[in-house]
Design a protein around this motif. Sequence first.
Motif, PDB file in Angstrom:
ATOM      1  N   ALA A 247       0.812  -1.227   0.000  1.00  0.00           N
ATOM      2  CA  ALA A 247       0.000   0.000   0.000  1.00  0.00           C
ATOM      3  C   ALA A 247       0.841   1.271   0.000  1.00  0.00           C
ATOM      4  N   TYR A 248       2.143   1.154   0.328  1.00  0.00           N
ATOM      5  CA  TYR A 248       3.023   2.314   0.435  1.00  0.00           C
ATOM      6  C   TYR A 248       4.309   2.028  -0.334  1.00  0.00           C
ATOM      7  N   GLU A 249       5.167   3.048  -0.413  1.00  0.00           N
ATOM      8  CA  GLU A 249       6.492   2.882  -0.994  1.00  0.00           C
ATOM      9  C   GLU A 249       7.532   3.243   0.056  1.00  0.00           C
ATOM     10  N   GLU A 250       8.633   2.514   0.066  1.00  0.00           N
ATOM     11  CA  GLU A 250       9.720   2.788   1.007  1.00  0.00           C
ATOM     12  C   GLU A 250      10.721   3.731   0.363  1.00  0.00           C
ATOM     13  N   CYS A 251      11.318   4.573   1.169  1.00  0.00           N
ATOM     14  CA  CYS A 251      12.253   5.592   0.692  1.00  0.00           C
ATOM     15  C   CYS A 251      13.248   5.050  -0.326  1.00  0.00           C
ATOM     16  N   ASP A 252      13.907   3.951  -0.008  1.00  0.00           N
ATOM     17  CA  ASP A 252      15.023   3.459  -0.824  1.00  0.00           C
ATOM     18  C   ASP A 252      14.631   2.270  -1.696  1.00  0.00           C
ATOM     19  N   GLN A 253      13.350   2.080  -1.914  1.00  0.00           N
ATOM     20  CA  GLN A 253      12.855   0.977  -2.735  1.00  0.00           C
ATOM     21  C   GLN A 253      13.163   1.265  -4.203  1.00  0.00           C
ATOM     22  N   PRO A 254      13.994   0.450  -4.862  1.00  0.00           N
ATOM     23  CA  PRO A 254      14.386   0.761  -6.242  1.00  0.00           C
ATOM     24  C   PRO A 254      13.224   0.762  -7.221  1.00  0.00           C
ATOM     25  N   SER A 255      12.230  -0.114  -7.009  1.00  0.00           N
ATOM     26  CA  SER A 255      11.077  -0.213  -7.889  1.00  0.00           C
ATOM     27  C   SER A 255       9.925  -0.804  -7.086  1.00  0.00           C
ATOM     28  N   PRO A 256       8.682  -0.667  -7.570  1.00  0.00           N
ATOM     29  CA  PRO A 256       7.550  -1.206  -6.814  1.00  0.00           C
ATOM     30  C   PRO A 256       7.644  -2.695  -6.524  1.00  0.00           C
ATOM     31  N   SER A 257       8.328  -3.447  -7.386  1.00  0.00           N
ATOM     32  CA  SER A 257       8.423  -4.894  -7.190  1.00  0.00           C
ATOM     33  C   SER A 257       9.635  -5.314  -6.356  1.00  0.00           C
ATOM     34  N   SER A 258      10.493  -4.348  -6.010  1.00  0.00           N
ATOM     35  CA  SER A 258      11.714  -4.668  -5.276  1.00  0.00           C
ATOM     36  C   SER A 258      11.542  -4.393  -3.791  1.00  0.00           C
ATOM     37  N   LEU A 259      12.077  -5.296  -2.970  1.00  0.00           N
ATOM     38  CA  LEU A 259      11.980  -5.143  -1.518  1.00  0.00           C
ATOM     39  C   LEU A 259      13.339  -4.844  -0.909  1.00  0.00           C
ATOM     40  N   TYR A 260      14.279  -4.403  -1.718  1.00  0.00           N
ATOM     41  CA  TYR A 260      15.627  -4.155  -1.238  1.00  0.00           C
ATOM     42  C   TYR A 260      15.831  -2.688  -0.876  1.00  0.00           C
ATOM     43  N   GLY A 261      17.021  -2.381  -0.386  1.00  0.00           N
ATOM     44  CA  GLY A 261      17.422  -1.026  -0.064  1.00  0.00           C
ATOM     45  C   GLY A 261      18.856  -1.052   0.433  1.00  0.00           C
ATOM     46  N   ARG A 262      19.498   0.101   0.434  1.00  0.00           N
ATOM     47  CA  ARG A 262      20.891   0.183   0.878  1.00  0.00           C
ATOM     48  C   ARG A 262      21.009  -0.054   2.388  1.00  0.00           C
ATOM     49  N   PRO A 263      22.161  -0.499   2.849  1.00  0.00           N
ATOM     50  CA  PRO A 263      22.346  -0.711   4.295  1.00  0.00           C
ATOM     51  C   PRO A 263      22.159   0.594   5.066  1.00  0.00           C
ATOM     52  N   THR A 264      21.581   0.478   6.256  1.00  0.00           N
ATOM     53  CA  THR A 264      21.437   1.638   7.138  1.00  0.00           C
ATOM     54  C   THR A 264      22.139   1.405   8.468  1.00  0.00           C
ATOM     55  N   HIS A 265      22.869   0.304   8.572  1.00  0.00           N
ATOM     56  CA  HIS A 265      23.577  -0.034   9.806  1.00  0.00           C
ATOM     57  C   HIS A 265      24.976  -0.508   9.441  1.00  0.00           C
ATOM     58  N   ARG A 266      25.918  -0.268  10.324  1.00  0.00           N
ATOM     59  CA  ARG A 266      27.313  -0.627  10.032  1.00  0.00           C
ATOM     60  C   ARG A 266      27.522  -2.120   9.842  1.00  0.00           C
ATOM     61  N   SER A 267      26.555  -2.927  10.263  1.00  0.00           N
ATOM     62  CA  SER A 267      26.622  -4.373  10.050  1.00  0.00           C
ATOM     63  C   SER A 267      26.282  -4.747   8.613  1.00  0.00           C
ATOM     64  N   ARG A 268      25.964  -3.769   7.785  1.00  0.00           N
ATOM     65  CA  ARG A 268      25.582  -3.932   6.379  1.00  0.00           C
ATOM     66  C   ARG A 268      24.157  -4.431   6.220  1.00  0.00           C
ATOM     67  N   HIS A 269      23.331  -4.263   7.241  1.00  0.00           N
ATOM     68  CA  HIS A 269      21.913  -4.585   7.172  1.00  0.00           C
ATOM     69  C   HIS A 269      21.097  -3.315   6.959  1.00  0.00           C
ATOM     70  N   LYS A 270      19.952  -3.465   6.312  1.00  0.00           N
ATOM     71  CA  LYS A 270      18.980  -2.376   6.253  1.00  0.00           C
ATOM     72  C   LYS A 270      17.935  -2.640   7.321  1.00  0.00           C
ATOM     73  N   ILE A 271      17.898  -1.795   8.347  1.00  0.00           N
ATOM     74  CA  ILE A 271      16.902  -1.947   9.413  1.00  0.00           C
ATOM     75  C   ILE A 271      16.172  -0.635   9.703  1.00  0.00           C
ATOM     76  N   ASP A 272      16.505   0.422   8.962  1.00  0.00           N
ATOM     77  CA  ASP A 272      15.848   1.724   9.122  1.00  0.00           C
ATOM     78  C   ASP A 272      15.037   2.013   7.862  1.00  0.00           C
ATOM     79  N   TYR A 273      13.821   2.526   8.051  1.00  0.00           N
ATOM     80  CA  TYR A 273      12.871   2.658   6.944  1.00  0.00           C
ATOM     81  C   TYR A 273      12.088   3.955   7.042  1.00  0.00           C
TER      82      TYR A 273
END
Length: 303
Positions: A247-273
């Motif tokens: 129903a929404y779009e995430e800031c760093d979502q490359p495309s509507p069908s993609s669920l990825y995004g750049r890392p937001t933590h030094r561990s190389r994980h994306k956990i901030d949205y």
Amino acid sequence: MFPTRSESAVRAGGWRRPGRAAAVGALLVLAAALTWSRMSGPAPSSATGRTLTVATWNMCGVERWNCEGTGSPAVKRRALSELVARTGARVVFLQESCAGDLRAVRARLGASWHTAFHAYTWRTAAGRTSTVRCAGAGQGAAGTALLSAYDLSAVAPVPAQQPTVGLRRGILCATVAALDVRLCVAHLSPPGSDRAHPRWELRDDQLRALVSAVPARRTVFGGDLNVDPPAAHNPAALVWPAEPYRAYEECDQPSPSSLYGRPTHRSRHKIDYLFTGLPRAGCSVRDTGASDHYALVLRVRTR
């Protein structure tokens, strides 16, 4: 803070609370590998009245929560002020912030800025609850916060499942009436947060509560959700309800069908949205140099 590897391993095969509904079915995911990119440079200026820039940042302000070496209060205050100045952010979602730092930055930004604060609490096995404090004179309580260049109204915490024993984080919402936008900042409970039931999963209920608190379109919501995106490689993907990416779009979502995004933590994980129902106009990821989290900065068109 990001959960430890041992906590994540427990959660991947952990138990749910008795009587809770089973996790929602897996979302459609993109099987392509993600190519990580470097931190983005300066964001374009916002056009007054047409765009809104919102940032989220976990300040790592509670030193005993593995935040040693991430900077003194003075360093964090300067980093927050610079984040606002360099990105043009008019609203900032904060987690692991100290009330004293928030007051100081608001005073530095000027009287036109406003804040809302929700303190973390600790609940004992005996049922006693106390406010979590930051170390240092004048630092006050630790918690989630909204820092806004606009008046905030209808400020309220959102009820959500919290640990029966342990640290209670939370969700805080407010409205910017001048833009007709509802804002919700969240800090979810990582694996092992409930000391009485360390294998109980809390993030599924908390995510459903967060989504239920926002309108269909005129909203920005997110924060430190303490979970990777619901992609195929994520063993905790089932904690995600369908709505955030449907129903929404995430800031760093490359495309509507993609669920990825750049890392937001030094561990190389994306956990901030940052999710929104408004049209996105840009997204950047910034290393403030004063936390183990990077700041995420979203620009949306408000009309």
